[in-house]
Design a protein around this motif. Structure first.
Motif, PDB file in Angstrom:
ATOM      1  N   ALA A   1       0.871  -1.185   0.000  1.00 53.04           N
ATOM      2  CA  ALA A   1       0.000   0.000   0.000  1.00 53.04           C
ATOM      3  C   ALA A   1       0.905   1.232   0.000  1.00 53.04           C
ATOM      4  CB  ALA A   1      -0.918  -0.003   1.209  1.00 53.04           C
ATOM      5  N   TYR A   2       1.152   1.778  -1.175  1.00 50.45           N
ATOM      6  CA  TYR A   2       2.156   2.824  -1.317  1.00 50.45           C
ATOM      7  C   TYR A   2       1.801   4.080  -0.523  1.00 50.45           C
ATOM      8  CZ  TYR A   2       5.494   6.040  -3.450  1.00 50.45           C
ATOM      9  OH  TYR A   2       6.495   6.946  -3.641  1.00 50.45           O
ATOM     10  N   LYS A   3       0.529   4.481  -0.537  1.00 51.34           N
ATOM     11  CA  LYS A   3       0.148   5.682   0.196  1.00 51.34           C
ATOM     12  C   LYS A   3       0.390   5.526   1.695  1.00 51.34           C
ATOM     13  CE  LYS A   3      -3.291   7.579  -3.000  1.00 51.34           C
ATOM     14  NZ  LYS A   3      -4.721   7.993  -3.171  1.00 51.34           N
ATOM     15  N   ARG A   4       0.097   4.341   2.204  1.00 55.37           N
ATOM     16  CA  ARG A   4       0.350   4.086   3.624  1.00 55.37           C
ATOM     17  C   ARG A   4       1.843   4.106   3.911  1.00 55.37           C
ATOM     18  NH1 ARG A   4      -1.256  -1.421   6.984  1.00 55.37           N
ATOM     19  NH2 ARG A   4      -0.482  -0.717   9.008  1.00 55.37           N
ATOM     20  N   LEU A   5       2.625   3.518   3.013  1.00 59.45           N
ATOM     21  CA  LEU A   5       4.080   3.511   3.170  1.00 59.45           C
ATOM     22  C   LEU A   5       4.622   4.933   3.201  1.00 59.45           C
ATOM     23  CD1 LEU A   5       6.372   1.325   3.231  1.00 59.45           C
ATOM     24  CD2 LEU A   5       6.680   1.803   0.813  1.00 59.45           C
ATOM     25  N   LEU A   6       4.105   5.761   2.321  1.00 61.32           N
ATOM     26  CA  LEU A   6       4.528   7.160   2.255  1.00 61.32           C
ATOM     27  C   LEU A   6       4.134   7.902   3.527  1.00 61.32           C
ATOM     28  CD1 LEU A   6       5.961   8.855   0.067  1.00 61.32           C
ATOM     29  CD2 LEU A   6       3.705   9.657  -0.650  1.00 61.32           C
ATOM     30  N   ALA A   7       2.930   7.625   4.044  1.00 63.53           N
ATOM     31  CA  ALA A   7       2.456   8.292   5.255  1.00 63.53           C
ATOM     32  C   ALA A   7       3.299   7.893   6.463  1.00 63.53           C
ATOM     33  CB  ALA A   7       0.992   7.953   5.496  1.00 63.53           C
TER      34      ALA A   7
ATOM     35  N   VAL B   1      20.240   5.401  27.677  1.00 59.50           N
ATOM     36  CA  VAL B   1      19.619   5.101  26.388  1.00 59.50           C
ATOM     37  C   VAL B   1      18.110   5.303  26.519  1.00 59.50           C
ATOM     38  CG1 VAL B   1      19.246   3.377  24.590  1.00 59.50           C
ATOM     39  CG2 VAL B   1      21.424   3.446  25.817  1.00 59.50           C
ATOM     40  N   VAL B   2      17.557   6.103  25.620  1.00 61.76           N
ATOM     41  CA  VAL B   2      16.125   6.435  25.650  1.00 61.76           C
ATOM     42  C   VAL B   2      15.482   5.964  24.360  1.00 61.76           C
ATOM     43  CG1 VAL B   2      14.417   8.269  25.908  1.00 61.76           C
ATOM     44  CG2 VAL B   2      16.655   8.483  27.029  1.00 61.76           C
ATOM     45  N   GLY B   3      14.466   5.145  24.471  1.00 62.01           N
ATOM     46  CA  GLY B   3      13.722   4.702  23.293  1.00 62.01           C
ATOM     47  C   GLY B   3      12.534   5.609  23.033  1.00 62.01           C
ATOM     48  N   LEU B   4      12.399   6.085  21.797  1.00 61.96           N
ATOM     49  CA  LEU B   4      11.281   6.943  21.410  1.00 61.96           C
ATOM     50  C   LEU B   4      10.595   6.331  20.193  1.00 61.96           C
ATOM     51  CD1 LEU B   4      12.918  10.489  21.733  1.00 61.96           C
ATOM     52  CD2 LEU B   4      11.362   9.395  23.349  1.00 61.96           C
ATOM     53  N   ASN B   5       9.307   6.103  20.296  1.00 63.21           N
ATOM     54  CA  ASN B   5       8.534   5.525  19.204  1.00 63.21           C
ATOM     55  C   ASN B   5       8.159   6.629  18.220  1.00 63.21           C
ATOM     56  OD1 ASN B   5       6.603   4.305  17.539  1.00 63.21           O
ATOM     57  ND2 ASN B   5       5.884   2.979  19.175  1.00 63.21           N
ATOM     58  N   THR B   6       8.646   6.516  16.992  1.00 59.46           N
ATOM     59  CA  THR B   6       8.402   7.567  15.997  1.00 59.46           C
ATOM     60  C   THR B   6       7.178   7.298  15.122  1.00 59.46           C
ATOM     61  OG1 THR B   6       9.918   6.459  14.452  1.00 59.46           O
ATOM     62  CG2 THR B   6      10.845   8.189  15.875  1.00 59.46           C
ATOM     63  N   ASP B   7       6.519   6.168  15.331  1.00 58.72           N
ATOM     64  CA  ASP B   7       5.331   5.853  14.539  1.00 58.72           C
ATOM     65  C   ASP B   7       4.334   5.084  15.409  1.00 58.72           C
ATOM     66  OD1 ASP B   7       3.538   5.539  12.462  1.00 58.72           O
ATOM     67  OD2 ASP B   7       4.656   3.935  11.475  1.00 58.72           O
ATOM     68  N   PRO B   8       3.821   5.727  16.467  1.00 55.95           N
ATOM     69  CA  PRO B   8       2.997   5.012  17.450  1.00 55.95           C
ATOM     70  C   PRO B   8       1.677   4.476  16.914  1.00 55.95           C
ATOM     71  CG  PRO B   8       2.936   7.379  17.852  1.00 55.95           C
ATOM     72  CD  PRO B   8       3.989   7.149  16.813  1.00 55.95           C
ATOM     73  N   LYS B   9       1.196   5.002  15.792  1.00 55.27           N
ATOM     74  CA  LYS B   9      -0.071   4.516  15.237  1.00 55.27           C
ATOM     75  C   LYS B   9       0.065   3.125  14.615  1.00 55.27           C
ATOM     76  CE  LYS B   9      -2.201   9.006  14.243  1.00 55.27           C
ATOM     77  NZ  LYS B   9      -2.774   9.887  13.177  1.00 55.27           N
ATOM     78  N   HIS B  10       1.284   2.772  14.238  1.00 56.77           N
ATOM     79  CA  HIS B  10       1.483   1.492  13.561  1.00 56.77           C
ATOM     80  C   HIS B  10       2.533   0.609  14.233  1.00 56.77           C
ATOM     81  CE1 HIS B  10       0.050   4.355  10.413  1.00 56.77           C
ATOM     82  NE2 HIS B  10      -0.763   3.347  10.146  1.00 56.77           N
ATOM     83  N   SER B  11       3.105   1.071  15.344  1.00 53.69           N
ATOM     84  CA  SER B  11       4.157   0.316  16.015  1.00 53.69           C
ATOM     85  C   SER B  11       3.923   0.356  17.518  1.00 53.69           C
ATOM     86  CB  SER B  11       5.532   0.917  15.679  1.00 53.69           C
ATOM     87  OG  SER B  11       6.538   0.340  16.471  1.00 53.69           O
TER      88      SER B  11
END
Length: 357
Positions: free
Chosen positions: A56-62, A127-137
């Protein structure tokens, strides 16, 4: 999959100094990965190729845009407080970058956090972990923004030292007496490169007698890893527990039910208790191990199939074996190799688990 770990103890960092140099280690997005694989394709050609593959290219781009925007927010927030920032994708991050920094941010998901953590040998480095895509990860090892607080808010708390710290124990692995260049935060797996083949090895834990075994591999894990692959490898199903209860009943063993209880609730309760028993705290300086699918037939026996250990060694008697650390780092093990795993408090990873918002 990670599950919540109970009874963990944390320390605060209010009395520490603010960071001056921050290293931001970020993942490579799927779109960037594809661009590297096909550098000669135009944007439209790339779109057509990925769409033809079922992507799904649009999702990949988003998702790429969301990740890039999160990186900008992290770096801009740090620079707002006068912190010097270096940005590196994990593939180009070097040891000198980590040594240069006061604090390391792993920006991405759990995979990126594990890769970054494995390269940090200094137990004082935060070391600090930050989720950069919380809607999908999910990013169980990473803090993530929410409708009530942004990544900038999290950075604000970290710079002002208003957070909680824990020390996650890690596994040090040596091959033939020489330490491998990374530390395992989750687990160490030893098995054949061809998953259809069994491994043949001699296993020893602490001062127990060595045992020759044949199996589909050995998983050695930490408290952090006990809620991930190890949890799923060790867990039992309700149907398995039900069959055990049926066998006990046929043998004349009566399992008493609690008031207002029924058979289904008993099975659920026992299943949950067994599965939760394999989880332990990330701060505990002890390894656990599980032998996967041990062969117990004829000349083969296996009394050491799971348990706790301070030290574990394997003498390899196979020809196509590898050790994989945190699912990220692969090392070959030749026939005759001796692999050892151990824990030390000095190897623990210092990481942020919560901020005071």
């Amino acid at each position: 999959m990670y599950r919540a770990v109970l009874r963990a103890t944390y320390s605060t960092a209010a009395d520490a100094s603010a960071p001056r140099r921050a290293l931001v280690v970020h993942k490579t997005s799927r779109l960037d990965y594809e661009r590297k694989n096909y550098p000669d394709l135009t944007v439209e050609q790339m779109k057509e190729k990925l769409t033809a593959q079922g992507t799904a290219y649009k999702r990949l781009l988003a998702r790429h845009a969301a990740h890039a925007e999160s990186l900008r927010e992290i770096s801009q927030s740090l620079r707002y407080y006068g912190v010097e920032v270096r940005e590196r994708c994990w593939e180009k991050c070097k040891g000198e970058d980590i040594q240069w920094s006061d604090i390391v941010f792993a920006a991405g998901g759990d995979g990126n956090f594990l890769r970054t953590a494995g390269a940090v040998s200094n137990h004082d480095r935060l070391v600090v972990g930050l989720n950069t895509d919380p809607k999908h990860s999910e990013g169980y090892l990473c803090m993530k923004p929410s409708p009530t607080h942004s990544l900038a808010d999290i950075i604000d708390r970290i710079v002002k030292r208003k957070f909680q710290v824990t020390r996650r124990q890690r596994i040090r692995v040596s091959k033939g007496g020489r330490q491998l260049p990374v530390l395992a935060l989750n687990e160490v797996f030893v098995g054949e490169k061809d998953p259809s083949h069994a491994s043949y090895y001699e296993l020893q834990t602490d001062d127990r007698r060595p045992e020759m075994q044949k199996s589909s591999g050995v998983l050695v894990y930490t408290g952090t890893g006990s809620t991930s692959w190890a949890y799923n490898m060790n867990k039992v199903s309700e149907s398995q527990v039900s069959r055990v209860l049926d066998s006990l009943h046929r043998e004349g063993v009566v399992c008493s039910l609690q008031p207002n209880d029924n058979r289904e609730e008993l099975v659920q309760r026992v299943t949950e208790a067994i599965n939760e028993s394999s989880i332990y705290e990330a701060e505990q300086c002890s390894m656990k191990f599980t032998v996967r699918e041990p062969v117990i037939k004829g000349i083969f026996a296996a009394s050491l199939t799971h348990g706790c250990a301070q030290r574990l060694s394997m003498h390899i008697h196979s020809w196509n074996t590898a050790v994989v650390m945190d699912g990220q780092f692969h090392f070959n093990l030749e026939n005759g190799s001796v692999l050892s795993c151990q824990m030390s408090l000095s190897d623990a990873l210092r990481t942020v688990v919560a901020v005071d918002l």
